[in-house]
Write a protein that holds these residues in place. Structure first.
Motif, mmCIF file in Angstrom:
data_model
loop_
_atom_site.group_PDB
_atom_site.id
_atom_site.type_symbol
_atom_site.label_atom_id
_atom_site.label_comp_id
_atom_site.label_asym_id
_atom_site.label_seq_id
_atom_site.Cartn_x
_atom_site.Cartn_y
_atom_site.Cartn_z
ATOM 1 N N LYS A 109 -11.376 -6.915 23.448
ATOM 2 C CA LYS A 109 -11.515 -7.796 22.281
ATOM 3 C C LYS A 109 -12.971 -7.913 21.866
ATOM 4 N N LYS A 110 -13.832 -7.096 22.442
ATOM 5 C CA LYS A 110 -15.287 -7.148 22.216
ATOM 6 C C LYS A 110 -15.863 -8.496 22.663
ATOM 7 N N MET A 111 -15.259 -9.024 23.721
ATOM 8 C CA MET A 111 -15.772 -10.281 24.276
ATOM 9 C C MET A 111 -16.277 -10.034 25.690
ATOM 10 N N GLN A 112 -17.112 -10.970 26.161
ATOM 11 C CA GLN A 112 -17.727 -10.776 27.467
ATOM 12 C C GLN A 112 -17.178 -11.761 28.488
ATOM 13 N N LEU A 164 -17.169 -19.588 25.530
ATOM 14 C CA LEU A 164 -16.277 -20.722 25.739
ATOM 15 C C LEU A 164 -16.114 -20.887 27.246
ATOM 16 N N ASN A 165 -16.480 -22.060 27.741
ATOM 17 C CA ASN A 165 -16.505 -22.290 29.184
ATOM 18 C C ASN A 165 -15.248 -23.055 29.611
ATOM 19 N N SER A 166 -14.711 -22.716 30.769
ATOM 20 C CA SER A 166 -13.420 -23.288 31.185
ATOM 21 C C SER A 166 -13.533 -24.681 31.814
ATOM 22 N N TRP A 167 -14.768 -25.151 32.133
ATOM 23 C CA TRP A 167 -14.901 -26.340 32.975
ATOM 24 C C TRP A 167 -14.164 -27.555 32.421
ATOM 25 N N GLU A 168 -14.600 -28.092 31.298
ATOM 26 C CA GLU A 168 -13.945 -29.317 30.825
ATOM 27 C C GLU A 168 -12.570 -29.036 30.215
ATOM 28 N N ALA A 169 -12.231 -27.759 30.044
ATOM 29 C CA ALA A 169 -10.879 -27.431 29.571
ATOM 30 C C ALA A 169 -9.893 -27.600 30.723
ATOM 31 N N PHE A 170 -10.224 -27.065 31.898
ATOM 32 C CA PHE A 170 -9.244 -27.048 33.003
ATOM 33 C C PHE A 170 -9.792 -27.553 34.334
ATOM 34 N N TYR A 171 -11.070 -27.797 34.438
ATOM 35 C CA TYR A 171 -11.707 -28.128 35.727
ATOM 36 C C TYR A 171 -11.247 -27.120 36.791
ATOM 37 N N LYS A 195 -3.138 -17.205 33.590
ATOM 38 C CA LYS A 195 -2.286 -17.426 32.416
ATOM 39 C C LYS A 195 -3.037 -18.260 31.363
ATOM 40 N N LYS A 196 -3.650 -19.349 31.853
ATOM 41 C CA LYS A 196 -4.378 -20.211 30.921
ATOM 42 C C LYS A 196 -5.547 -19.455 30.300
ATOM 43 N N LEU A 197 -6.209 -18.651 31.127
ATOM 44 C CA LEU A 197 -7.411 -17.967 30.630
ATOM 45 C C LEU A 197 -7.081 -16.863 29.620
ATOM 46 N N TYR A 198 -5.928 -16.200 29.808
ATOM 47 C CA TYR A 198 -5.539 -15.188 28.808
ATOM 48 C C TYR A 198 -5.254 -15.863 27.462
ATOM 49 N N ALA A 199 -4.564 -17.009 27.540
ATOM 50 C CA ALA A 199 -4.254 -17.734 26.293
ATOM 51 C C ALA A 199 -5.549 -18.201 25.629
ATOM 52 N N LEU A 200 -6.476 -18.650 26.471
ATOM 53 C CA LEU A 200 -7.761 -19.121 25.949
ATOM 54 C C LEU A 200 -8.501 -17.974 25.240
ATOM 55 N N ALA A 201 -8.442 -16.795 25.861
ATOM 56 C CA ALA A 201 -9.142 -15.638 25.291
ATOM 57 C C ALA A 201 -8.583 -15.276 23.917
ATOM 58 N N ASP A 202 -7.243 -15.326 23.785
ATOM 59 C CA ASP A 202 -6.632 -14.958 22.496
ATOM 60 C C ASP A 202 -7.106 -15.894 21.388
ATOM 61 N N GLU A 203 -7.091 -17.194 21.702
ATOM 62 C CA GLU A 203 -7.500 -18.172 20.696
ATOM 63 C C GLU A 203 -9.011 -18.067 20.444
ATOM 64 N N ALA A 204 -9.750 -17.859 21.533
ATOM 65 C CA ALA A 204 -11.216 -17.787 21.409
ATOM 66 C C ALA A 204 -11.621 -16.618 20.511
ATOM 67 N N GLU A 205 -10.924 -15.514 20.658
ATOM 68 C CA GLU A 205 -11.231 -14.346 19.819
ATOM 69 C C GLU A 205 -11.011 -14.699 18.350
ATOM 70 N N ARG A 206 -9.899 -15.363 18.087
ATOM 71 C CA ARG A 206 -9.566 -15.729 16.702
ATOM 72 C C ARG A 206 -10.615 -16.664 16.096
ATOM 73 N N LEU A 207 -11.135 -17.534 16.921
ATOM 74 C CA LEU A 207 -12.111 -18.507 16.400
ATOM 75 C C LEU A 207 -13.540 -17.943 16.342
ATOM 76 N N GLY A 208 -13.738 -16.796 16.928
ATOM 77 C CA GLY A 208 -15.065 -16.158 16.805
ATOM 78 C C GLY A 208 -15.956 -16.269 18.030
ATOM 79 N N PHE A 209 -15.417 -16.792 19.151
ATOM 80 C CA PHE A 209 -16.234 -16.829 20.374
ATOM 81 C C PHE A 209 -16.533 -15.407 20.828
ATOM 82 N N GLU A 210 -17.632 -15.272 21.582
ATOM 83 C CA GLU A 210 -18.035 -13.931 22.023
ATOM 84 C C GLU A 210 -17.804 -13.703 23.517
ATOM 85 N N GLY A 211 -17.268 -14.703 24.186
ATOM 86 C CA GLY A 211 -16.977 -14.521 25.601
ATOM 87 C C GLY A 211 -16.382 -15.772 26.206
#
Ligand code: GLA
Length: 727
Positions: A393-396, A322-329, A335-351
């Motif tokens: 979280k086993k993410m990269q 999951l790339n941050s560019w179009e999410a936040f430029y 803070k935003k990235l930690y929140a993103l990681a939590d949700e990304a893990e739940r949805l199955g992203f790997e990094g």
């Protein structure tokens, strides 16, 4: 396999033959390139020249040796060839050379090349020519055979043992003198946001010349192209495919002559090229790749897909990032990235890829490139801590970097203004407020390598997004556009050393989207960012164009927000994800802001993708639509045991239906289980290929019954086929 019959050489792959011979006067003459022939009578294909025309040039005392009608393997300046030649040299102050074949060697290893060489060739052949006017000046024509994938690679190496300085003014990687019966060139031109769009150019007279001058392979003209018979379509007819394994300015040319000949050549861009080759040194051209297919353009795509997967791409699975560019430029922070990681893990992203904006003072695109240290105001806990959070979280962690660039508003520029490609006294040209570092300076290379190492060693990155966001304007030195060759040679060296030191790190190749999407970069990078344009309709066209020359494994596709941020076009999450799944899947949007049901849908998409990912890595894409309103691709697994059919309907038309889709390359005698949109049935390969996949009615404004397909503008379908064990 290589066979030799007197002076004729037959180079064969599983399905094709390539034949040339050495003439009695010491030239290498092209004889044949096409479907496999019987080597025993290859000599019957040699063109005989008995009749001379009034103004023809020929070898003295041999009127049957006409220069104009001759098909040369490689041709040199000032030797009577009226077509464009492949090699122009100056030796000392002289521009005359006369290269004569001296020796042919089989199966020698091609060592110490400065250019990337596709791995695993089965055989090699070297034709050594020496300049009769300057003994010791050697040109080697190299041929590499990749039998299983039906690819022939070629390269040219110059060794200057003549005792004189040589200037290389033009050096194509290969020349292919073919028979021209109504041929057409298919090239992939474009621009930022619409890269690699198919164009057909009829070749009837004169010369078509394409390529790039910008120092990069470019979004404007990809170094991949096809030459086909006029009537060749996706599945039927003869075609040749060509790739150049090169990422700087390149050139391709297709020239017809009045003897039914067609000369194809490609290599380094020759405009302004002026390379000084000192005594006792060598020069390596980039590698030319070619293939022939009698099964239309899909045949070319299939052969190149298999070749690029097996012989070019580094082997490593690309994680779903999951790339941050179009999410936040640029407005990113911890803070935003930690929140993103939590949700990304739940949805199955790997990094998570932290895109632009993470380094010292980078709040917009006007400054800071080169200052590759984390911005503590945005990352008070530090990026390494974030990497640890992800790894728990086993993410990269992935990090964006543009290592070849510098902003004038940066500490790096203040410290080293001399590292930057800029011309004092000339009007200043910038792109995105940035300048390019001079890679021919070893201190610059050392700085870039240290910056890259720090991303891995200090911050914990397992994934690098390597960007390159401006074209060249200014260059150093007196060799003109040869500077780009020296530059790219150093870039390849940096990439080679980096991938050797960090073999577990995945590299995403990006250049404002697909500006350097070529086999040179893909020799070191695991995947390419296809385009900054993530709008599904645009993407369908871009991915389709790309699929002519590149396997889906090279294509990184992101699900992004709707309305799309480039086109403002709206499309459903299904359309966006179906399109992104045909390749290496990722996303760039703020998933924390999605509605609950969208999150669940995205989660299901990722789950489904993971089931098919291994299949997609080795799969080939066949274009099978006969209707302009539909994109239809058959993605067939390497061994043919399953397939995914992607269908996009561009526009809804009243009282219309989806055309029957005749699949290709299935096992005729096998049965296939077919599933899509709640439908489930079985059909034989024979029926699917001859009768086709027959679709239910699409919604026409009356009612949606069980089985009616609810399709509208830019709706997509993914149809899954699994081959059954029982026949
Ligand atoms: C380029 C890339 C984008 C993004 C931006 C960041 O445009 O193509 O994906 O990384 O740079 O500045």
């Amino acid at each position: 396999m290589i066979e030799k019959l007197e002076n004729t050489y037959i180079l064969s792959t599983n399905q094709n033959s390539y034949v040339f011979r050495i003439t009695k006067h010491g030239d290498a003459e092209s004889v044949y390139y096409g479907k496999k022939i019987t080597s025993i009578d290859a000599h019957t294909l040699i063109k005989k020249q008995n009749t001379l025309f009034v103004n023809t040039l020929y070898m003295e005392n041999d009127e049957t040796y006409g220069i104009d009608g001759m098909r040369f393997e490689y041709s040199f300046a000032n030797r009577g060839d009226s077509r464009s030649v492949s090699c122009i040299l100056k030796v000392g102050e002289e521009c005359m050379t006369d290269f004569v074949v001296k020796k042919i060697t089989e199966n020698t290893e091609y060592k110490n090349s400065d250019m990337p060489v596709p791995r695993g060739y089965d055989n090699s052949l070297t034709v050594k020519l020496e300049d009769a006017l300057h003994p010791g000046l050697i040109i080697e024509l190299w041929y590499f055979i990749y039998e299983n994938t039906d690819v022939l690679a070629r390269a040219v190496r110059i060794q200057n043992d003549s005792g004189k300085q040589v200037t290389i003014q033009k050096l194509m990687s290969a020349q292919y003198d073919l028979e021209c019966a109504q041929k057409e060139l298919v090239c992939f031109h474009g621009a930022w946001g619409r890269e690699r769009i198919r164009h057909n150019v009829p070749l009837c007279c004169g010369k078509f010349s394409g390529g790039s001058h910008s120092g990069m392979s470019s979004a404007e003209c990809n170094p991949f192209f096809i030459v086909k018979e006029k009537n060749t379509d996706e599945n039927v007819g003869e075609a040749y495919g060509f790739h150049l394994v090169y990422s700087a300015s390149h050139e391709l040319a297709a020239e017809t002559d009045c003897y039914r000949g067609l000369r194809i050549s490609h290599g380094i861009q020759s405009e302004g090229f002026c390379y000084a080759l000192p005594v006792n040194e060598k020069f390596d051209s980039p590698i030319s790749i070619s293939t022939f297919s009698a099964c239309g353009l899909n045949g070319i795509s299939y052969q190149f897909s298999r070749f690029i997967n097996a012989n070019i791409l580094p082997k490593k699975q690309v994680p779903i990032m999951l790339n941050s560019w179009e999410a936040f430029y640029f407005d990113i922070n911890e803070k935003k990235l930690y929140a993103l990681a939590d949700e990304a893990e739940r949805l199955g992203f790997e990094g998570i890829v932290i895109d632009d904006g993470w380094f010292l003072g980078r709040n917009d695109d006007t400054g800071s490139l080169g200052d590759w240290q984390e911005d503590k105001r945005k990352f008070p806990l530090g990026i390494a801590a974030y990497a640890k959070y992800l790894s728990d979280k086993k993410m990269q962690l992935g990090i964006w970097i543009e290592p070849e660039m510098v902003s004038e508003k940066s500490n790096l520029f203040l410290q080293h203004p001399e590292w930057v490609l800029k011309t004092e006294g000339a009007r200043s040209i910038v792109g995105r407020e940035q300048r390019i570092l001079d890679l021919t300076n070893s201190e610059v290379c050392a700085f870039i390598e240290a910056s890259l190492d720090r991303l891995v060693e200090e911050y914990g990155a397992k994934y690098i997004k390597w960007d390159f966001n401006r074209r060249f304007s200014d260059i150093f030195g007196s060799e003109g556009s040869a500077y780009f060759y020296r530059y790219i040679k150093q870039l390849y060296l940096i990439l080679k050393r980096f991938t050797f030191r960090h073999e577990n790190v995945v590299i995403e190749n990006c250049a404002s989207g697909g500006g350097r999407f070529d086999l040179g970069m893909l020799s070191y990078c695991h995947v390419g960012w296809v385009s900054d344009n993530t709008d599904s309709l645009s993407r369908a066209e871009i991915q389709q164009g790309t699929s002519y020359g590149y396997p889906i494994r090279t294509m990184l596709n992101h699900i992004s927000a709707s309305p799309n941020q480039q086109s403002k076009r709206c499309s459903s999450l299904k359309t966006r994800s179906d399109t992104a799944m045909i390749g290496m899947l990722g996303a760039q949007l703020d998933i924390t802001a999605l509605k609950g049901e969208e999150k669940e849908e995205l989660k299901r998409v990722i789950e489904q993708y993971k089931k098919y990912r291994t299949m997609l890595l080795g799969a080939s894409l066949f274009r099978i639509s006969s209707d302009n309103n539909f994109y239809v691709w058959e993605i067939l697994s390497d061994k043919g045991e399953n397939a995914i059919i992607y269908l996009m309907m561009d526009r809804f038309l009243s009282v219309s239906s989806i055309p029957n889709i005749k699949l290709i390359n299935l096992d005729e005698d096998a049965k296939y289980e077919i599933r899509f949109e709640g439908m489930h049935f079985t059909a034989s390969g024979k029926t699917l290929m001859n009768g086709g996949l027959v679709f239910p009615q699409i919604y026409q404004g009356v009612r949606i019954d069980n089985g009616t397909l609810n399709m509208t503008d830019r709706s997509t379908l993914l149809i899954y086929l699994i081959k059954k064990e029982d026949r």
